[in-house]
Design a protein around this motif. Structure first.
Motif, PDB file in Angstrom:
ATOM      1  N   TYR A 370       0.642  -1.199  -0.066  1.00 37.08           N
ATOM      2  CA  TYR A 370       0.051  -0.010  -0.067  1.00 37.08           C
ATOM      3  C   TYR A 370       0.928   1.196  -0.023  1.00 37.08           C
ATOM      4  CZ  TYR A 370      -3.913   2.684   1.085  1.00 37.08           C
ATOM      5  OH  TYR A 370      -4.972   3.801   1.108  1.00 37.08           O
ATOM      6  N   ASN A 374       0.571   4.376  -2.339  1.00 37.78           N
ATOM      7  CA  ASN A 374      -0.169   5.836  -1.582  1.00 37.78           C
ATOM      8  C   ASN A 374       1.014   6.719  -1.230  1.00 37.78           C
ATOM      9  OD1 ASN A 374      -1.412   6.970   1.141  1.00 37.78           O
ATOM     10  ND2 ASN A 374      -2.687   6.128  -0.566  1.00 37.78           N
ATOM     11  N   GLU A 375       2.087   6.516  -0.852  1.00 37.36           N
ATOM     12  CA  GLU A 375       2.981   7.539  -0.196  1.00 37.36           C
ATOM     13  C   GLU A 375       4.500   7.363  -0.424  1.00 37.36           C
ATOM     14  OE1 GLU A 375       3.318   5.732   4.441  1.00 37.36           O
ATOM     15  OE2 GLU A 375       1.414   6.493   3.731  1.00 37.36           O
ATOM     16  N   ARG A 387       6.393   8.663  -8.109  1.00 31.11           N
ATOM     17  CA  ARG A 387       5.609   7.425  -7.604  1.00 31.11           C
ATOM     18  C   ARG A 387       5.905   6.268  -8.112  1.00 31.11           C
ATOM     19  NH1 ARG A 387       1.231   8.989  -4.172  1.00 31.11           N
ATOM     20  NH2 ARG A 387       2.842  10.212  -3.271  1.00 31.11           N
ATOM     21  N   TYR A 389       4.917   3.328  -9.386  1.00 34.69           N
ATOM     22  CA  TYR A 389       3.674   2.450  -9.544  1.00 34.69           C
ATOM     23  C   TYR A 389       4.152   0.950 -10.229  1.00 34.69           C
ATOM     24  CZ  TYR A 389       0.815   6.402  -8.917  1.00 34.69           C
ATOM     25  OH  TYR A 389      -0.139   7.305  -8.364  1.00 34.69           O
TER      26      TYR A 389
ATOM     27  N   THR B 125      -4.957  -4.551  -1.518  1.00 34.08           N
ATOM     28  CA  THR B 125      -3.993  -3.743  -1.946  1.00 34.08           C
ATOM     29  C   THR B 125      -3.091  -4.278  -3.244  1.00 34.08           C
ATOM     30  OG1 THR B 125      -2.599  -4.839  -0.333  1.00 34.08           O
ATOM     31  CG2 THR B 125      -3.516  -2.768   0.464  1.00 34.08           C
ATOM     32  N   PHE B 132      -5.943   1.649  -9.830  1.00 34.62           N
ATOM     33  CA  PHE B 132      -5.556   3.218  -9.852  1.00 34.62           C
ATOM     34  C   PHE B 132      -5.327   3.865 -11.485  1.00 34.62           C
ATOM     35  CE2 PHE B 132      -3.310   7.292  -9.112  1.00 34.62           C
ATOM     36  CZ  PHE B 132      -4.120   7.942  -8.207  1.00 34.62           C
ATOM     37  N   TRP B 223      -8.969   5.977   0.547  1.00 36.95           N
ATOM     38  CA  TRP B 223      -7.841   6.785   0.902  1.00 36.95           C
ATOM     39  C   TRP B 223      -6.900   7.081  -0.218  1.00 36.95           C
ATOM     40  CZ3 TRP B 223      -7.346   9.914   4.916  1.00 36.95           C
ATOM     41  CH2 TRP B 223      -6.299  10.536   5.175  1.00 36.95           C
ATOM     42  N   GLN B 224      -6.735   6.007  -1.172  1.00 38.55           N
ATOM     43  CA  GLN B 224      -5.906   6.216  -2.347  1.00 38.55           C
ATOM     44  C   GLN B 224      -6.662   7.157  -3.273  1.00 38.55           C
ATOM     45  OE1 GLN B 224      -2.912   5.599  -3.310  1.00 38.55           O
ATOM     46  NE2 GLN B 224      -3.143   6.060  -5.634  1.00 38.55           N
TER      47      GLN B 224
END
Lengths: 422, 287
Positions: A370, A374-375, A387, A389, B125, B132, B223-224
């Motif tokens: 995650y 996400n971060e 980021r 991916y 996840t 996404f 949240w994503q």
């Protein structure tokens, strides 16, 4: 989640074309939707994992054009395609070279922590769940129904909410756990979620293998020590409650042989203080499920078996091993399989209580996956700070492989159990 | 040992043990209730009913749960839309497929079942990155950044589970009734709609409830996906309340909010406990 295609009828018969057509028309809507949003993303993800896809590739006019564009430069330019990098993402994860650009990342440590976390948790869930179920099964116990109803609250509560409550309770200044300790005479608050040093140094710390030795050696020793005795005790002894104990012991024995790289050593050891915090919280959350399953199974054990055992002069303890345990087994094994899968992927507890911290010491595979999406941002060669991916996609496929392996093993075990119980 | 009623001495020991477990189970719950009732916004409750107990925190949590101008009602509406939408859609689409997998023999059946098992193992996840990126390109960033995007992504994970679960339930329904209906002159479609569907209602209800309970507290995807406060969900607001440091968290409001989020789920759980347990073991494992 056992596969059970094996129970299908064995004799091959010709298909009835009318039935076949009907079946396909019944499946069609679900199949179309799943093909689009379940299976295609899996393929897409596989494609991503072989590229250096990042947030700068998000803008494109055509999804398929971008996919094909990886191999055709003219199309690639038009559709903003990423570059093909082969197995690089996978290798950087498996060989930990990602740790250089992403501080604190160590795949093998996360995997080890995840395995230790899962198996040690499930042991506690099962032992406590069965013990409480037996307590409540005592004949003539007062308020039995009340206890049974209240005890499932931790399971009924959304795990997201329960985890946040536990985070509050482990707060170092205001949390209830520290207040309780203060009542018992502790002077200073324990910094449950922040302390980096391990609280129990007597638990064997890592022993570093000599520099330059094969990183797979540690895994090999781990497998030999952890998994082999697990199966051995399973097939030979059949007293399945021993297995959790065997696993627990093996974990302790295996730890000193695990050879981390330098990055791991700087991360402290496998059991930081926050590990105990999530451990306690997840035991609280996890045992009522096992209790419910065990209660159902206990009630279906015929009473005359105990009478027969008593007539043969068995003590309560002997009757437990000779009657209760074998008859609980068919119900408990599937529950344990579910428990293993749920605990292995227990995102909420880890993410909301420790957030994987401090210093990523309590990260498990799903929370790390995650985090990639996400971060995390990583400095990729020739791309800049983005980021990643693509790395997330590769990581997910590795996690997927691990889960498939675990499912295969657990499937085999439950199949062995079925044969045994028949 | 089980057949005899326990003696008084044992009764007392057992009661003490049971009360001990009770205390551990209830402590966090009482802690939160006390925190929610306390008007002083303290992080450490003093007693179960604190001095000057009030429902002020509940009112605050309903009016302005986050720093953004969204009310509890709007958050709940978003969560409810995801939960109801996803569970209704999966049942609508999944039931016929579950029936086909349970009753018909056709080429590709085994492969289809295997595909289900594989998909069921994947945690949500794991396909997040692909979903996404895909949704961003296919339906555009605006729609992705809403409960529509989250809903689509949730269906991707919950449809296989729903089909698998309902197939498990339909497997337990005897075939005799359908055979009788066929002999009486129903065609296959009529058999499905008139005979099968009414019998399968408990299974559909349980599957729907699973979908509802997971949708109501869904966090990972929202949240994503969601950054627009208009589409925030309950779980996002709860997570947002948990500040980095204890002193910056609005404790009473947080406690009140978590109680309000939990009540529907806990209520449903207690009402349908028996079905939920058997549903999980029957659908998930026995297949």
């Amino acid at each position: 989640m056992a596969v059970s295609a094996r129970k299908e009828e064995q004799v091959p018969q010709p298909y009835n074309p009318k039935i076949v057509r009907l079946a396909y028309s019944y499946i069609l809507p679900a199949a179309l939707i799943m093909a689009l949003i379940t299976f295609f993303p899996l393929i897409y993800q596989l494609w991503m994992s072989f590229t250096n896809y990042s947030n700068i590739n998000l803008r494109t006019d055509s999804l398929l054009g971008q996919m094909v564009g990886v191999w055709f430069p003219t199309l690639g330019e038009k559709f903003n395609s990423p570059q093909f990098v082969g197995l690089q993402n996978y290798l950087s994860i498996l060989l930990n070279s990602l740790g250089k650009v992403l501080s604190g990342f160590d795949f093998w440590r996360i995997l080890l922590f995840n395995l230790v976390w899962t198996f040690s948790q499930v042991v506690f869930h099962v032992v406590i769940g069965v013990a409480v179920a037996m307590l409540l099964n005592a004949k003539g116990l007062w308020f039995k129904k009340f206890y049974r109803a209240v005890y499932i609250i931790p399971w009924a509560l959304p795990s997201l909410v329960a985890s946040m409550i536990w985070k509050n309770m482990f707060d170092d200044q205001f949390g209830s756990v520290n207040q309780l300790l203060r009542l018992l005479g502790a002077k200073e608050g324990v910094r449950w979620l922040q302390q980096i040093d391990p609280p129990a140094p007597w638990i064997p710390p890592f022993v570093r293998l000599p520099a330059g030795s094969n990183p797979w050696l540690g895994l090999f020793i781990f497998i030999v020590l952890l998994i082999a005795p697990f199966f051995w005790s399973w097939f030979r002894q059949r007293k399945w409650l021993f297995i959790p104990w065997a696993v627990g012991l093996q974990v302790l024995f295996a730890l000193p042989f695990w050879g981390p790289n330098a990055a791991t050593a700087s991360l402290g050891q496998l059991f930081p203080l926050s590990f105990y915090a999530v451990f306690i919280a997840n035991i609280w959350l996890g045992w009522p499920f096992m209790m419910t399953v065990a209660t159902g199974a206990l009630q279906s054990i015929p009473k005359d078996l105990y009478e027969a055992a008593a007539m043969d002069g068995a003590t309560g303890w002997q009757a437990f091993w000779a009657v209760t345990v074998p008859l609980l087994r068919p119900a408990m094994v599937p529950a344990i399989m579910i428990g293993i899968m749920m605990t292995f992927n227990q995102f909420n507890v880890i993410y909301f209580i420790t957030g994987g911290g401090p210093l990523h010491q309590t990260e498990i595979l799903v929370t790390q996956a995650y985090r990639f999406v996400n971060e995390t941002s990583i400095n990729l060669d020739g791309v800049g700070n983005v980021r990643p991916y693509a790395v997330a996609a590769a990581f997910s496929y590795i996690v997927f492989g691990i889960l498939a392996t675990i499912t295969l093993i657990t499937n085999r075990i439950s199949r062995a159990t079925e044969a045994y119980s028949d | 040992m089980i057949d005899k009623t326990i003696s008084l001495g044992r009764q007392i020991i057992y009661q003490l043990l049971a009360l001990f477990v009770l205390g551990i189970v209830l402590f966090p719950v009482l802690w939160v209730v006390s925190m929610a009732l306390d008007p002083r916004d303290l992080a450490r409750p003093t007693s179960l009913v604190p001095p000057g107990a009030s429902v002020k925190a509940f009112r605050e949590a309903i009016e302005s749960p986050t720093p953004n101008p969204v009310s509890f009602g709007e958050l709940a509406r978003n969560s409810l839309a995801i939960a109801l939408g996803v569970s209704a859609f999966t049942i609508l689409v999944g039931t016929t497929a579950a029936y086909a997998f349970s009753r018909f023999r056709f080429p590709g059946r085994q492969a289809g079942m295997l595909a289900f098992v594989i998909v069921l193992m994947i945690p949500s996840t794991a396909t997040l990155a692909a979903l996404f990126v895909m949704l961003n390109i296919v339906i555009g960033p605006t729609l992705r950044n809403s409960i529509v995007g989250v809903g689509i992504a949730m269906v991707a994970g919950s449809l296989p589970f729903a089909i698998w679960n309902m197939k498990g339930f339909i497997d337990t329904i005897p075939r005799e009734l359908e055979e009788a209906a066929l002999i009486d002159g129903c065609n296959a479609n009529q058999t499905f709609w008139r005979i099968m569907l009414p019998l399968a209602v408990p299974g559909l209800a349980v599957t729907g409830l699973y979908g509802f309970m997971s949708g109501w507290t869904e966090f990972v995807l929202s949240w994503q996906f969601i950054s627009n406060p208009k589409w925030f969900t309950l779980s996002m607001a709860l997570y947002g309340m948990q500040g980095q440091y204890a002193s910056s968290t609005p404790w009473s409001k947080f406690a009140a909010m978590s109680i309000m989020v939990s009540i529907p789920v806990v209520g449903v759980f207690f009402l349908l406990q028996r079905f939920l347990v058997s549903g999980l073991t029957a659908g998930g494992v026995k297949g």
